[in-house]
Design a protein around this motif. Structure first.
Motif, PDB file in Angstrom:
ATOM      1  N   THR A 159       0.835  -1.206   0.000  1.00 10.65           N
ATOM      2  CA  THR A 159       0.000   0.000   0.000  1.00 10.65           C
ATOM      3  C   THR A 159       0.869   1.254   0.000  1.00 10.65           C
ATOM      4  O   THR A 159       2.000   1.248   0.470  1.00 10.65           O
ATOM      5  CB  THR A 159      -0.920   0.025   1.226  1.00 10.65           C
ATOM      6  N   THR A 160       0.308   2.316  -0.572  1.00  8.75           N
ATOM      7  CA  THR A 160       0.973   3.613  -0.581  1.00  8.75           C
ATOM      8  C   THR A 160      -0.103   4.695  -0.622  1.00  8.75           C
ATOM      9  O   THR A 160      -1.295   4.406  -0.540  1.00  8.75           O
ATOM     10  CB  THR A 160       1.941   3.746  -1.777  1.00  8.75           C
ATOM     11  N   SER A 161       0.316   5.921  -0.743  1.00  4.06           N
ATOM     12  CA  SER A 161      -0.643   7.030  -0.783  1.00  4.06           C
ATOM     13  C   SER A 161      -0.007   8.204  -1.504  1.00  4.06           C
ATOM     14  O   SER A 161       1.215   8.243  -1.725  1.00  4.06           O
ATOM     15  CB  SER A 161      -1.041   7.458   0.627  1.00  4.06           C
ATOM     16  N   MET A 162      -0.823   9.171  -1.862  1.00  2.00           N
ATOM     17  CA  MET A 162      -0.299  10.374  -2.498  1.00  2.00           C
ATOM     18  C   MET A 162       0.662  11.107  -1.559  1.00  2.00           C
ATOM     19  O   MET A 162       1.698  11.615  -1.989  1.00  2.00           O
ATOM     20  CB  MET A 162      -1.464  11.295  -2.899  1.00  2.00           C
ATOM     21  N   GLU A 184       2.562   9.802   0.780  1.00  2.53           N
ATOM     22  CA  GLU A 184       3.831   9.086   0.872  1.00  2.53           C
ATOM     23  C   GLU A 184       4.694   9.355  -0.362  1.00  2.53           C
ATOM     24  O   GLU A 184       5.904   9.599  -0.241  1.00  2.53           O
ATOM     25  CB  GLU A 184       3.560   7.586   1.006  1.00  2.53           C
ATOM     26  N   SER A 234      -5.913   9.821  -5.921  1.00  3.54           N
ATOM     27  CA  SER A 234      -5.530   8.889  -4.859  1.00  3.54           C
ATOM     28  C   SER A 234      -4.937   7.650  -5.507  1.00  3.54           C
ATOM     29  O   SER A 234      -5.181   7.363  -6.675  1.00  3.54           O
ATOM     30  CB  SER A 234      -6.757   8.509  -4.011  1.00  3.54           C
ATOM     31  N   ALA A 239      -3.817   3.484  -4.099  1.00  9.43           N
ATOM     32  CA  ALA A 239      -3.863   2.576  -2.951  1.00  9.43           C
ATOM     33  C   ALA A 239      -2.662   1.658  -2.883  1.00  9.43           C
ATOM     34  O   ALA A 239      -2.236   1.277  -1.791  1.00  9.43           O
ATOM     35  CB  ALA A 239      -5.152   1.740  -2.999  1.00  9.43           C
TER      36      ALA A 239
END
Length: 432
Positions: free
Chosen positions: A224-227, A229, A249, A251
């Motif tokens: 998982t990641t995010s904007m 990060e 976004s 995910a």
């Protein structure tokens, strides 16, 4: 078709020879350009084709261009004199005495010109890039770029269309042509389309940033990641905001980037653009169902038989509009109806032989099942090339498609005509 083709070309020649350099426009309802050369040239210049003709003057910012233009004029004059008086080596004195000496541009200070008996051309003492072959190669490269512009005009071209359309003396045929193109361009390059295209580019950039992040740290594609990060990692510096106001976004490192607007902004490739365009076409056609340009747009969403019937009605309402003929040619090609090409092609050659229109005609007739018919495709390209032998992109396309169809003699004929008008193409084009 050969007889009709010959008749069409003869009619075109007579039409152009009879055209005055300039004259007042007739009443708007006449439907015929008052001076075909004047208005066709203005239309072509709106597309930016000036300077790419076979006998073009070259790039004014290129310091070697004056020398190449001088060499071209001198070589054509020298060959004329040499053909009249075999065995001589033409020089400036002989050309002046015969009345063939052309007006020359100011070349480089140390540049001198001399006749080469073997190549039958004048050559520069400076050599490349002050030679005819260099100019030919540059023109060929520019012509290939121009072929792409014919398929999809730039914003500069659209701005020039608008300026030309504002001319109060514009003939009705050109007024309708520009109106039709503006309507179709409104759909194909609308604000919503441009925003969706930019959004897709942003989402693809975010996905590339996520992939790079995973590679740098050895993360699995499912992690998982995010904007936030990705931003903290300094990988989103070139990603713009969604021009329509959506929020992005993501995910997972290997997953898709998502725009909060959804709909077309949630689709990939051309799918989102297609959805926007189809909605615009339905809206425009409903507003004015008997408007020929909107009818042509609506036909793009129909099955071949219904599309052709709609385009027949549109062309009957605006019979002098080249774009409607081009649309019908494209639909005929998709339906494999090569036998029905002739009327529209003859109309274009006889009445509106503008370089962009003839280039688009060759492209339109190469769609669908017709693409496999190499011989007929080469014939269509030759019609356009013979109608406007002064326009380089048409000549190159015709040579290319003649070779693809195995029509070697046709390709040699076209190549020889091109080289006769500008001897530099002898060196720039491959022999066959």
């Amino acid at each position: 078709m050969a007889a009709r083709r010959a008749a069409a070309l003869l009619a075109l020649v007579l039409l152009l020879l009879a055209a005055a350099p300039a004259q007042d426009a007739p009443p708007a309802g006449s439907g015929r350009p008052p001076a075909p050369l004047v208005w066709l040239q203005r239309y072509e210049l709106a597309w930016g084709v000036g300077g790419l003709y076979v006998l073009g003057e070259g790039d004014p910012d290129d310091p070697a261009a004056p020398s190449r233009q001088n060499l071209l004029a001198l070589t054509l004059a020298g060959r004329r004199l040499a053909d009249e008086t075999p065995g001589i080596a033409p020089n400036f004195t002989m050309l002046r005495a015969a009345g063939y000496m052309p007006a020359l541009l100011e070349p480089a200070p140390v540049d001198t010109y001399s006749w080469n008996a073997e190549t039958r051309r004048f050559e520069s003492s400076l050599g490349p890039p002050h030679d005819l072959a260099t100019g030919a190669r540059r023109n060929i490269a520019a012509a290939q770029i121009l072929r792409g512009r014919y398929a999809r005009p730039t914003q500069l071209v659209r701005d020039r269309w608008a300026k030309l359309a504002d001319d109060p003396q514009l003939p009705q045929a050109l007024q309708r042509e520009l109106t039709a193109r503006a309507v179709i361009d409104t759909v194909w390059e609308s604000r919503a389309v441009l925003e969706c295209r930019a959004c897709l580019a942003n989402r693809e950039e975010i996905e590339r940033a996520a992939t790079m992040y995973g590679q740098l740290h050895g993360f699995d594609a499912e992690r998982t990641t995010s904007m936030g990060e990705l931003d903290r990692a300094g990988l989103l510096g070139d990603v713009a905001a969604c021009p329509a106001g959506g929020k992005y976004s993501i995910a997972a490192i290997g997953g898709p980037a998502v725009c909060s607007l959804g709909g077309p902004h949630g689709k990939r490739g051309e799918e989102g653009l297609r959805a926007i365009r189809e909605a615009d076409i339905v809206r425009l056609a409903a507003e004015r169902p008997d408007d020929p340009p909107r009818m042509a747009l609506a036909a793009r969403m129909m099955e071949p038989a219904a599309a052709l019937e709609t385009l027949d009605r549109a062309a009957a309402l605006w019979p002098d509009t080249p774009l409607l003929r081009l649309e019908r040619l494209a639909h005929l090609a998709r339906a494999g109806r090569v036998d029905l090409f002739e009327p529209d092609l003859v109309f274009l050659v006889e009445n509106f032989p503008a370089a962009p229109v003839l280039a688009q005609a060759t492209l339109a007739t190469a769609l669908g099942p017709y693409e496999a018919d190499a011989a007929s495709r080469a014939e269509m390209a030759a019609i356009a090339a013979d109608a406007r032998p002064d326009v380089l992109p048409l000549q190159l396309a015709a040579i290319e498609w003649a070779l693809a169809a195995g029509r070697i003699e046709e390709a040699r004929r076209l190549r020889a005509r091109l080289a006769a008008a500008n001897p530099g193409y002898d060196d720039a084009l491959p022999a066959f």
